[in-house]
Design a protein around this motif. Structure first.
Motif, PDB file in Angstrom:
ATOM      1  N   ARG A   1      42.148 -87.479  46.580  1.00 44.72           N
ATOM      2  CA  ARG A   1      42.944 -86.773  47.345  1.00 44.72           C
ATOM      3  C   ARG A   1      43.796 -87.414  47.903  1.00 44.72           C
ATOM      4  N   SER A   2      43.540 -88.499  48.235  1.00 46.86           N
ATOM      5  CA  SER A   2      43.881 -89.063  48.524  1.00 46.86           C
ATOM      6  C   SER A   2      44.911 -89.602  47.597  1.00 46.86           C
ATOM      7  N   ILE A   3      44.792 -90.126  45.844  1.00 44.66           N
ATOM      8  CA  ILE A   3      45.150 -90.290  45.244  1.00 44.66           C
ATOM      9  C   ILE A   3      46.484 -89.017  44.702  1.00 44.66           C
ATOM     10  N   ILE A   4      45.911 -87.923  44.773  1.00 45.21           N
ATOM     11  CA  ILE A   4      46.953 -86.510  44.498  1.00 45.21           C
ATOM     12  C   ILE A   4      47.669 -86.609  45.657  1.00 45.21           C
ATOM     13  N   LYS A   5      47.837 -86.898  46.728  1.00 44.04           N
ATOM     14  CA  LYS A   5      49.226 -87.153  47.546  1.00 44.04           C
ATOM     15  C   LYS A   5      49.674 -87.887  48.021  1.00 44.04           C
ATOM     16  N   GLU A   6      49.224 -89.825  47.197  1.00 43.69           N
ATOM     17  CA  GLU A   6      49.728 -91.169  47.722  1.00 43.69           C
ATOM     18  C   GLU A   6      50.275 -91.369  46.100  1.00 43.69           C
ATOM     19  N   ARG A   7      49.483 -91.464  45.248  1.00 45.59           N
ATOM     20  CA  ARG A   7      49.418 -92.552  43.767  1.00 45.59           C
ATOM     21  C   ARG A   7      49.654 -92.025  42.887  1.00 45.59           C
ATOM     22  N   GLY A   8      49.218 -90.445  42.662  1.00 45.39           N
ATOM     23  CA  GLY A   8      49.158 -90.731  40.981  1.00 45.39           C
ATOM     24  C   GLY A   8      49.560 -88.126  40.694  1.00 45.39           C
ATOM     25  N   THR A   9      49.271 -88.199  39.705  1.00 46.35           N
ATOM     26  CA  THR A   9      49.956 -86.824  39.362  1.00 46.35           C
ATOM     27  C   THR A   9      48.370 -85.884  38.692  1.00 46.35           C
ATOM     28  N   TRP A  10      48.595 -84.381  39.605  1.00 47.08           N
ATOM     29  CA  TRP A  10      47.619 -83.762  39.444  1.00 47.08           C
ATOM     30  C   TRP A  10      48.297 -82.557  38.566  1.00 47.08           C
ATOM     31  N   GLY A  11      46.488 -81.703  38.225  1.00 57.34           N
ATOM     32  CA  GLY A  11      47.112 -80.616  37.301  1.00 57.34           C
ATOM     33  C   GLY A  11      45.722 -79.466  37.716  1.00 57.34           C
ATOM     34  N   VAL A  12      45.855 -78.855  36.750  1.00 52.80           N
ATOM     35  CA  VAL A  12      45.194 -78.249  36.294  1.00 52.80           C
ATOM     36  C   VAL A  12      44.576 -77.639  35.124  1.00 52.80           C
ATOM     37  N   SER A  13      43.278 -78.153  34.126  1.00 53.66           N
ATOM     38  CA  SER A  13      43.064 -78.215  32.633  1.00 53.66           C
ATOM     39  C   SER A  13      42.373 -76.894  32.683  1.00 53.66           C
ATOM     40  N   HIS A  14      44.088 -76.588  31.331  1.00 55.80           N
ATOM     41  CA  HIS A  14      43.188 -75.352  30.934  1.00 55.80           C
ATOM     42  C   HIS A  14      41.996 -75.015  29.761  1.00 55.80           C
ATOM     43  N   THR A  15      40.425 -74.853  29.907  1.00 57.04           N
ATOM     44  CA  THR A  15      39.928 -75.322  28.218  1.00 57.04           C
ATOM     45  C   THR A  15      39.980 -74.089  27.942  1.00 57.04           C
ATOM     46  N   ARG A  16      39.472 -74.188  26.963  1.00 60.10           N
ATOM     47  CA  ARG A  16      39.310 -72.563  25.962  1.00 60.10           C
ATOM     48  C   ARG A  16      37.362 -72.108  25.749  1.00 60.10           C
ATOM     49  N   VAL A  17      37.459 -71.007  25.550  1.00 52.70           N
ATOM     50  CA  VAL A  17      36.106 -70.679  24.939  1.00 52.70           C
ATOM     51  C   VAL A  17      36.122 -71.226  23.877  1.00 52.70           C
ATOM     52  N   PRO A  18      34.635 -72.134  23.188  1.00 54.36           N
ATOM     53  CA  PRO A  18      33.506 -72.064  24.268  1.00 54.36           C
ATOM     54  C   PRO A  18      33.812 -73.093  25.526  1.00 54.36           C
ATOM     55  N   THR A  19      33.329 -72.480  26.880  1.00 53.15           N
ATOM     56  CA  THR A  19      33.375 -73.802  27.771  1.00 53.15           C
ATOM     57  C   THR A  19      31.587 -74.550  27.727  1.00 53.15           C
TER      58      THR A  19
END
Length: 915
Positions: free
Chosen positions: A76-94
């Protein structure tokens, strides 16, 4: 056509129809022969560290706990201070294998890999590991070897723990992650004293891959909301922080290390994965270090159609979503290696912290890399298609490709980098659509050929029924209708023309089967054309209103069955309608008690399709109730049977033994569940009893009496014993309730048949399978046999989808097999679950055979009607499902990555199986 030939041809047609599904919809998208694309600028990072937390859900990582503290404070500190974040959307079959292939190779797994348990490579492919100078991997023996085997040379090194450590009954599955962290530390320490290894580690374009399986194992064993799973997230967070310190210290804090943290798939609340629920398809992505954008504040409201940002407390930090395959080009760009040749990922530029020139060159390499695949696909399709029949993808012709390359290079040279990037994005969208166009180029042609053959076969079966069982006079000879030899010559000529056409196109061998199969099938149809003539002549003597009524009912029934594949609750509607049968047919006046039992059993069974899919909620109490219900049904039957026909001492002992076995299986399941909850592992006694129960179920029924109901009860008890130890919840009640309905069905069908003043009750209880069949008593088909056959098909569908669906095998809960084994083994676990799915099917099959015997109708006669109904349903279903995604993707992806919205790459798919 004699009976043996008829059976062989029918088997061939259905095998071809089944295999054609894979040839038409599931062919590998991979092509070979492309040229790697290099970026002419120096990369921002010398090395990459990839953390993959197997089975980690996005919300489990990002969402704070109840008191507002983060479960993963370092990330979480990486997200707030040092990096970029997001959601990776997978596909079926997971699943783990397809997820890792998408992450590291940039494409979505070829479905044929399931035949190898998602472990081996059905088709060789390129990957970031293969393009790297050296890659060191630590983790599971199920994942790492596939990338080492697929790599050229000897530069991918794997370190795996023993497979026995992947035990769902383990007291602490997080030790799998601890093992990885400890091994990495030991490896880095040992490198200081090994000059050869040290020099390799200091080279550029190196990758370090840490596969963390503890979360997946704990999620399966204890559920993602459990204390074990959530504590494992904290352990992973601490391990990542420690690993970053180890790498930074080893490389002297040179600022040339890039870090990517993500997951291969998520997990449902009930501990399964494989389908398309958001908890399975939404995984975290956090990237920081060399070449990666630092934390950015969101200046405006972020445009995402969900409430996750607020729930996660991250609404003020820029979120950048990607498709899972996009991570491969991102990693390639960071360390300066070519994007994997088969990748269909699009470089997410918002993650990069570099010059516009570098971004433009990277996007250009990405576009050319996908265009290379398109060119190979075009070449392959031209080689197997006659020039005058070839229809090119007009959006991206050769001239347009050349114009793109020229114009984009000019834009980059002029420094118009933003325009060059937009130009590349447009080309990528067009090239991906073109790849899909050529990948499905022959789909309509093959589908039409297969459907033509299948329609011909179904037509022939109908003609055989009319000829053999409908009391029609034999058709005129072929000399009266058309010259037999001339007729053969016409179809032989057609076959030769089709073969010559396929030969000119250099078509694969399977194409000859699909295209030539309709020729002999339709030949036999036209040979029996005289039957239709006789049918037309006999129309005045037929009960047209009754025939038309049956036609409408069967049409409605088939439609209901097909719709039930998409909406499982339709099976409930079907059972309610079936419950009205005694009142519509007038049987209620003849057998009131059995009619009431029929209605009650239909209504009880109708509840199951309305319940959640098996595996979502575990409750051993349902299994205890199922055992008690089974014993009650058995006792009721034994008491009833003893008063009518009596029981031999051997049969009585056998039934008592099987009833005691039911009690033992219930005890085994309860004790196993209790032992695993207390983290004491799988008891050896439970394991031995479970395997012995499975083995004995195949031969114990053969020891019972050959009387109809005696044999059926023995089969039922043996199958239910196996089903009980494979159950985790309400589905354990399904076989007893289904069996209740099946026993009532046998009695109702006997009431519906004209018994010619023979006591139906005596006849049923006196039927012996060991007696020779009296051929003189075999009767002709009647219209009511269509209804009887439809009931069978309907109950088969109920048996398969009553408590879930076939897709549930792909999204299974390992808890179902814990009485047999707890160490991960996809083939054994999959086999046990498949047998669990088949048990209700076997119960229905045995019942239908009993009805065939008791109603004095030949097996072949009923089989033909069932075949026609099933084939019509299959054809209807085949027409409904038109694209690859509809077969594979069980649902719709809810969130589209922000940087893909302009490319329109995220397609929504129709739900195939009802969850």
């Amino acid at each position: 056509m004699n009976i043996i030939m008829f059976f062989l041809v029918g088997l061939l047609v259905h095998v071809v129809f089944f295999i054609s599904i894979f040839d038409i919809y599931f062919t590998s998208p991979l092509v070979h022969g492309m040229t790697p694309q290099h970026v002419p600028l120096p990369p921002p990072a010398k090395r990459l560290v990839l953390f993959v937390a197997d089975g980690l859900r996005a919300d489990s990582l990002f969402k704070p706990d109840i008191n507002g503290t983060s479960r993963a404070p370092y990330i979480r500190s990486i997200i707030k201070e040092r990096g970029t974040w997001g959601v990776s959307h997978t596909r079926v079959p997971t699943e783990s294998r397809p997820g890792h292939v998408a992450l590291i190779a940039g494409f979505y797994e070829d479905v044929s890999a399931v035949a190898k348990g998602w472990k081996e490579n059905p088709v060789e492919f390129d990957s970031v590991f293969n393009e790297s100078r050296h890659t060191w991997c630590w983790g599971s023996p199920d994942i790492l070897p596939m990338f080492a085997k697929g790599a050229t040379g000897d530069h991918v090194y794997t370190y795996t723990y023993p497979a026995a450590m992947e035990d769902f009954a383990s007291t602490d599955a997080s030790k799998l992650d601890t093992w990885v962290f400890d091994e990495v530390k030991a490896f880095m320490n040992s490198a200081r004293g090994n000059q050869t290894l040290l020099s390799k580690l200091h080279e550029e374009k190196n990758v370090f891959f840490l596969h963390l399986l503890g979360l997946d194992t704990n999620g399966h064993a204890h559920r993602p909301m459990s204390k074990e799973y959530l504590e494992n997230i904290g352990l992973v967070d601490e391990g990542v922080a420690e690993m970053v310190s180890v790498f930074e210290e080893f490389y002297g804090y040179d600022g040339k290390t890039a870090y990517v943290f993500t997951a291969d798939h998520g997990m449902t609340n009930w501990g399964s994965h494989g389908a398309s629920h958001p908890s399975e398809t939404l995984t975290p992505l956090v990237a920081w270090g060399a070449g990666l954008q630092t934390a950015q504040r969101a200046s405006t409201t972020q445009n995402y159609n969900d409430d996750y940002l607020k729930d996660w407390g991250l609404e003020t930090y820029r979120r950048v979503d990607v498709n899972q395959a996009d991570i491969a080009p991102l990693m390639s760009s960071l360390i300066g290696v070519p994007i994997p040749l088969n990748s269909v990922g699009v470089l997410p530029l918002q993650y990069l912290n570099n010059s516009l020139h570098f971004k433009a060159e990277s996007m250009y390499a990405n576009a050319i890399q996908i265009l290379e695949q398109f060119k190979v696909k075009v070449t392959q399709k031209k080689e197997t298609t006659l020039s005058f029949l070839f229809t090119p993808y007009q959006v991206l012709t050769d001239s347009k490709q050349m114009e793109f390359v020229r114009h984009t290079r000019e834009l980059i040279q002029k420094g118009q980098f933003q325009d060059a990037i937009r130009h590349c994005e447009t080309l990528i969208a067009q090239a991906l659509e073109g790849l899909s166009y050529y990948h499905t180029y022959d789909r309509f042609f093959l589908g039409s050929s297969v459907v033509l053959g299948f329609i011909g076969w179904t037509s022939y079966v109908v003609l055989v029924i009319l000829k053999t069982h409908a009391s029609l006079r034999k058709p005129p000879t072929s000399r009266d209708m058309v010259s037999g030899r001339g007729f053969q010559r016409v179809f032989i000529g057609v076959g030769l023309v089709v073969s010559f056409f396929l030969l000119l196109q250099s078509s694969p061998f399977t194409y000859y089967i699909y295209c030539l199969l309709p020729v002999p099938v339709w030949y036999f149809v036209f040979k029996e054309f005289g039957i239709l003539v006789n049918l037309i002549k006999s129309i005045p003597s037929l009960p047209l209103s009754k025939c038309f009524g049956y036609f409408l009912l069967v049409t409605f029934g088939i439609e209901l069955l097909v719709v039930s594949f998409f909406y499982r609750a339709m099976l409930t509607l079907g059972l309610i309608i079936l419950g009205l049968w005694p009142f519509v047919s007038g049987l209620y006046r003849k057998a009131k008690s059995r009619s009431v039992s029929w209605v009650l059993s239909c209504l009880c069974l109708a509840v199951f399709p309305l319940l959640p899919v098996v595996g979502r909620e575990s409750n051993i109490n349902y299994v205890l109730c199922a055992g008690a219900l089974t014993l009650f049904i058995s006792c009721c039957y034994l008491c009833s049977s003893y008063g009518r026909t009596g029981l031999h001492m051997r049969d009585r002992r056998l039934f008592i033994g099987q009833m005691l076995q039911v009690l033992l299986c219930v005890y085994v399941l309860a004790s196993t569940h209790s032992s695993l909850q207390m983290k004491q592992g799988l008891p050896l006694f439970s394991q031995l009893v479970s395997w012995a129960t499975l083995g004995s179920s195949f031969f114990v029924p053969l020891l019972s009496s050959t009387r109809l109901f005696h044999r059926l009860l023995s089969i039922l008890l043996s199958l239910i014993c196996v089903y009980l130890v494979l159950s985790t919840g309400y589905e354990a009640l399904f076989p007893p309730v289904l069996s209740w309905l099946m026993f009532v069905w046998i009695n109702m069908e006997q009431e519906a048949v004209d018994t010619q003043n023979v006591s139906s009750r005596t006849e049923l209880y006196s039927i012996d399978f060991a007696e020779n069949i009296d051929l003189t008593r075999i009767r002709q088909l009647r219209l009511d046999d269509i209804r009887r056959s439809y009931f069978f098909v309907f109950f088969i569908i109920i048996a398969f989808f009553g408590t879930g669906n076939i897709a549930s095998i792909n999204s299974f809960d390992p808890a179902s097999v814990y009485c047999f084994l707890t160490v991960f083994n996809p083939f054994i676990m999959g086999g046990l679950l498949m047998w669990k799915v088949l048990i209700p099917f076997i119960i229905v099959m045995c019942t239908f055979e009993s009805i065939q015997v008791s109603t004095r109708l030949s097996s072949r006669s009923l089989f033909l009607i069932v075949l026609v109904i099933s084939d019509l349903m299959a054809l209807h279903f085949f027409f409904l499902v038109k694209d690859y995604g509809s077969w594979l993707d069980i649902g719709t992806r809810n969130h589209e990555p922000q940087h893909h919205k302009q490319l329109h790459l995220n397609r929504k798919h129709k739900q195939l199986f009802p969850l």
